[in-house]
Design an enzyme around this catalytic site. Structure first.
Site, PDB file in Angstrom:
ATOM      1  N   HIS A   2      17.376  32.241 -34.727  1.00  0.00           N
ATOM      2  CA  HIS A   2      18.110  30.979 -34.897  1.00  0.00           C
ATOM      3  C   HIS A   2      19.549  31.229 -35.349  1.00  0.00           C
ATOM      4  O   HIS A   2      20.107  30.428 -36.093  1.00  0.00           O
ATOM      5  CB  HIS A   2      17.367  30.041 -35.863  1.00  0.00           C
ATOM      6  CG  HIS A   2      16.112  29.466 -35.239  1.00  0.00           C
ATOM      7  ND1 HIS A   2      16.124  28.302 -34.521  1.00  0.00           N
ATOM      8  CD2 HIS A   2      14.838  29.929 -35.209  1.00  0.00           C
ATOM      9  CE1 HIS A   2      14.888  28.053 -34.081  1.00  0.00           C
ATOM     10  NE2 HIS A   2      14.089  29.028 -34.486  1.00  0.00           N
ATOM     11  N   ASP A  23      21.979  32.164 -32.859  1.00  0.00           N
ATOM     12  CA  ASP A  23      22.962  32.021 -31.765  1.00  0.00           C
ATOM     13  C   ASP A  23      23.769  30.736 -31.892  1.00  0.00           C
ATOM     14  O   ASP A  23      24.987  30.750 -31.731  1.00  0.00           O
ATOM     15  CB  ASP A  23      22.335  32.198 -30.365  1.00  0.00           C
ATOM     16  CG  ASP A  23      21.199  31.251 -30.036  1.00  0.00           C
ATOM     17  OD1 ASP A  23      20.713  30.546 -30.940  1.00  0.00           O
ATOM     18  OD2 ASP A  23      20.789  31.221 -28.854  1.00  0.00           O
ATOM     19  N   GLY A  25       6.682  28.521 -21.421  1.00  0.00           N
ATOM     20  CA  GLY A  25       6.558  27.746 -22.657  1.00  0.00           C
ATOM     21  C   GLY A  25       6.104  28.561 -23.854  1.00  0.00           C
ATOM     22  O   GLY A  25       5.715  28.012 -24.886  1.00  0.00           O
ATOM     23  N   GLY A  49       8.001  30.953 -25.358  1.00  0.00           N
ATOM     24  CA  GLY A  49       9.141  31.496 -26.106  1.00  0.00           C
ATOM     25  C   GLY A  49       9.674  32.786 -25.507  1.00  0.00           C
ATOM     26  O   GLY A  49      10.363  33.546 -26.174  1.00  0.00           O
ATOM     27  N   SER A  96      11.483  32.750 -22.708  1.00  0.00           N
ATOM     28  CA  SER A  96      12.685  32.348 -22.002  1.00  0.00           C
ATOM     29  C   SER A  96      12.511  32.205 -20.493  1.00  0.00           C
ATOM     30  O   SER A  96      13.341  32.670 -19.704  1.00  0.00           O
ATOM     31  CB  SER A  96      13.816  33.335 -22.302  1.00  0.00           C
ATOM     32  OG  SER A  96      15.024  32.670 -22.251  1.00  0.00           O
ATOM     33  N   ASP A 138      19.737  33.383 -24.713  1.00  0.00           N
ATOM     34  CA  ASP A 138      18.748  33.672 -23.671  1.00  0.00           C
ATOM     35  C   ASP A 138      19.364  34.107 -22.337  1.00  0.00           C
ATOM     36  O   ASP A 138      18.986  35.154 -21.804  1.00  0.00           O
ATOM     37  CB  ASP A 138      17.809  32.474 -23.489  1.00  0.00           C
ATOM     38  CG  ASP A 138      17.044  32.161 -24.773  1.00  0.00           C
ATOM     39  OD1 ASP A 138      17.025  33.026 -25.672  1.00  0.00           O
ATOM     40  OD2 ASP A 138      16.479  31.070 -24.881  1.00  0.00           O
TER      41      ASP A 138
HETATM   42  C1  GLA Z   1      15.207  29.343 -28.579  1.00  0.00           C
HETATM   43  C2  GLA Z   1      16.606  29.075 -28.005  1.00  0.00           C
HETATM   44  C3  GLA Z   1      17.543  30.254 -28.297  1.00  0.00           C
HETATM   45  C4  GLA Z   1      17.509  30.608 -29.785  1.00  0.00           C
HETATM   46  C5  GLA Z   1      16.077  30.803 -30.257  1.00  0.00           C
HETATM   47  C6  GLA Z   1      15.962  31.035 -31.740  1.00  0.00           C
HETATM   48  O1  GLA Z   1      14.587  30.387 -27.900  1.00  0.00           O
HETATM   49  O2  GLA Z   1      16.524  28.915 -26.609  1.00  0.00           O
HETATM   50  O3  GLA Z   1      18.839  29.920 -27.860  1.00  0.00           O
HETATM   51  O4  GLA Z   1      18.168  29.614 -30.528  1.00  0.00           O
HETATM   52  O5  GLA Z   1      15.287  29.659 -29.954  1.00  0.00           O
HETATM   53  O6  GLA Z   1      16.505  32.272 -32.091  1.00  0.00           O
END
Ligand code: GLA
Length: 416
Positions: free
Chosen positions: A48, A50, A149, A151, A153, A199
Site C-alpha cells: 500500500h 504506491d 481476483g 491479488g 494482478s 501493477d
Molecule cells: C492493489 C493495487 C496496487 C497496490 C496494492 C497494495 O493490488 O492494485 O496498486 O496499491 O493493492 O500494495
C-alpha cells in the site's frame, strides 16, 4: 522452479491450444494468428505504498494471460475469452466513453487509450484521421492460468498484454513504458478504478530472476537480483474473496489522503504521505484521529522497512529480507487492517517453518493470497504444513502454487 507451467514447452502447448480456440471462435480465414503472453505479479515489499508515493518491490510470475489476436480489414473490435461466455463487439468509430462493468472493459479501455494516443477522437467519422497511424479492427481471444481476483494482478496483466498485442499487430514503435502508460490510462480512465502505478509497472518492466525496485514518487526504477537457486516464491490462496474489496481499497486510499492532509499542516513542504518525517508523525499522532494515525504508521514504517529490505537483498541476506516481509504483514494486520484470519493463519504457519524466510499478504488484502519466500528444499514441508493447519482450521485447503519468475510481456507464437 520445477512447476509444469514454468517450462517453455508447456506454455507453448497452452498457446497452441489457445490459437486453435481462436480459430474455432473467429473462423479460419483472415490471416495468421499471433499469440502473446503477459505475466501476473506478486508484491514482496512496499504494501500500500504506491498510491502514497513510496517504493515497492514486486516481481512478475510465470502465470499470466494469453492473447490470440488478428487484425481485421475493417474497424470492428471483437473481444472474447475462454474463461467467460459471450463476446463484446464494437467499432473503432464509436467506442464507448466508459466501461460497463464487464471484464472486456479492460482491453477495450486499452483500445481507447491507444486510439487517443494516436490522435484519433472517439466518435469521429470513418475514413477521417491520421492515415498510417490509424488503428484497424481487431479480433482478440483472452485466456490464461492466473487466478482472477486473488491479488495477482490479472487486470494489469490483461491491460499491459493488450497494449503489447495492439502495438505489435499495428507495427507501432512503442516501448514497455508506453504499454504501462496505456494500461494505467485504461484502468483509471475507461474502467474507472483509482489504481496505483505498481501493477502495470511490475508486469511491463519485468525481468526474470529480479525484483523490480520502483519508486512511486517519480517512477524511477531499477532491478535487484533474487537468486532463484537460493530462494523460491510460493503463493497460498485463502480462496476468500471479499465482495467489497474494491470499496475497502478505495477507503484506504482516502484514509491515507486524509492522514497526509492532516500531517502536511505540520510539514507543509511534503508532497505525499511518504515524505512526512517520522518525527513529524510522532509529534502529531496523539492529536490525529486514531484510524488515520494507524494508517500513517503503517505507511511510514513500511517505507523504512522497504529500504531496509533492499539493503538486505543487496548484501545477500535473504533472511533479513524475509524478516521485513513478515514485519510488513504484522503492520498490515494491526495498523492497516487489511488482513483476514485466513491470511494470518497462512503467514503464521509458514513463518514457523525453518526453511521459510518470510511471508505476508500480497495485493490489497481483504482475502486473496499470502506470498511466501522460502529456501530451496522447503517446498514439500511447506505445502504439507499449510494444507494441514489451514485445512483443520477452515475446513478447506488453500491453493498453493510455486512460482518461477518471468521475463515480461512478449509474443510467443505465430500460427499461419
Ligand atoms: C492493489 C493495487 C496496487 C497496490 C496494492 C497494495 O493490488 O492494485 O496498486 O496499491 O493493492 O500494495
Amino acid at each position: 522452479m520445477s512447476t509444469p507451467e514454468n517450462t517453455n514447452s508447456r506454455l507453448e502447448a497452452c498457446l497452441r491450444e489457445h490459437a486453435q480456440a481462436f480459430r474455432a471462435h473467429f473462423g479460419d480465414s483472415g490471416g495468421p494468428v499471433r499469440v502473446f503472453f503477459a505475466p501476473g505479479r506478486v508484491n514482496l515489499m512496499g504494501a500500500h505504498l504506491d498510491y502514497n508515493g513510496g517504493p515497492v518491490m514486486p516481481t512478475a510470475i510465470d502465470r499470466g494471460t494469453w492473447f490470440a489476436a488478428r487484425l481485421r480489414p475493417d474497424r470492428r473490435v471483437r473481444l472474447a475469452s475462454t474463461l467467460e461466455p459471450g463476446e463484446r463487439e464494437c467499432t473503432l468509430d464509436q467506442l464507448p466513453a466508459h466501461g460497463s462493468g464487464h471484464w472486456s472493459d479492460y482491453p477495450l479501455g486499452v483500445v481507447q487509450a491507444l486510439s487517443q494516443r494516436l490522435g484519433e477522437k472517439v466518435g469521429e467519422t470513418p475514413g477521417a484521421g491520421s492515415g498510417a497511424s490509424r488503428l484497424s479492427g481487431v479480433e482478440l481471444l483472452f485466456g490464461g492460468n492466473l487466478t482472477i481476483g486473488a491479488g495477482l494482478s490479472s487486470s494489469a496483466s490483461i491491460c499491459v498484454g493488450t497494449a503489447l498485442a495492439l502495438t505489435r499487430l499495428h507495427g507501432l514503435e512503442l516501448a514497455p513504458c508506453d504499454w504501462v502508460d496505456l494500461a494505467l490510462r485504461a484502468e483509471r480512465g475507461f474502467v474507472g478504478v483509482q489504481c496505483g502505478i505498481m501493477d502495470p509497472h511490475a508486469i511491463g518492466l519485468a525481468r526474470a530472476g529480479a525484483l523490480l525496485w520502483l519508486d512511486c514518487r517519480d517512477g524511477s526504477h531499477t532491478w535487484l537480483p533474487l537468486d532463484p537457486a537460493r530462494a523460491g516464491i510460493a503463493v497460498a490462496d485463502t480462496r476468500v474473496r471479499r465482495q467489497l474489496a474494491q470499496s475497502a481499497f478505495n477507503e484506504r486510499v482516502a484514509e491515507c489522503r486524509a492522514a497526509f492532509e492532516w500531517l502536511r499542516r505540520a510539514q507543509p513542504q511534503a508532497g505525499c504521505l511518504r515524505e512526512i518525517a517520522l518525527e513529524t508523525f510522532e509529534s502529531e499522532r496523539a492529536r490525529m484521529p486514531a484510524v488515520l494515525a494507524r494508517r500513517a504508521e503503517h505507511v511510514l514504517r513500511e517505507v523504512a522497512r522497504t529500504f531496509e529490505a533492499r539493503r538486505a537483498l543487496e548484501r545477500g541476506d535473504l533472511a533479513g529480507f524475509g524478516a521485513q516481509m513478515t514485519r510488513a504483514h504484522e503492520s498490515l494486520r494491526t495498523h492497516f487492517e487489511v488482513s483476514v484470519p485466513q491470511l494470518d493463519c497462512l503467514v503464521e504457519t509458514a513463518t514457523a517453518l525453518p526453511g521459510v524466510l518470510g511471508s505476508r499478504l500480497t495485493g490489497a488484502g481483504f482475502g486473496g493470497c499470502a506470498v511466501i519466500l522460502y529456501e530451496r528444499g522447503a517446498e514439500t514441508e511447506l505445502r504439507e504444513r499449510l494444507e494441514g493447519v489451514y485445512g483443520a482450521r477452515f475446513g478447506q485447503l488453500p491453493k498453493i502454487e510455486l512460482f518461477g519468475g518471468d521475463p515480461g510481456p512478449r509474443e510467443l507464437l505465430v500460427e499461419r
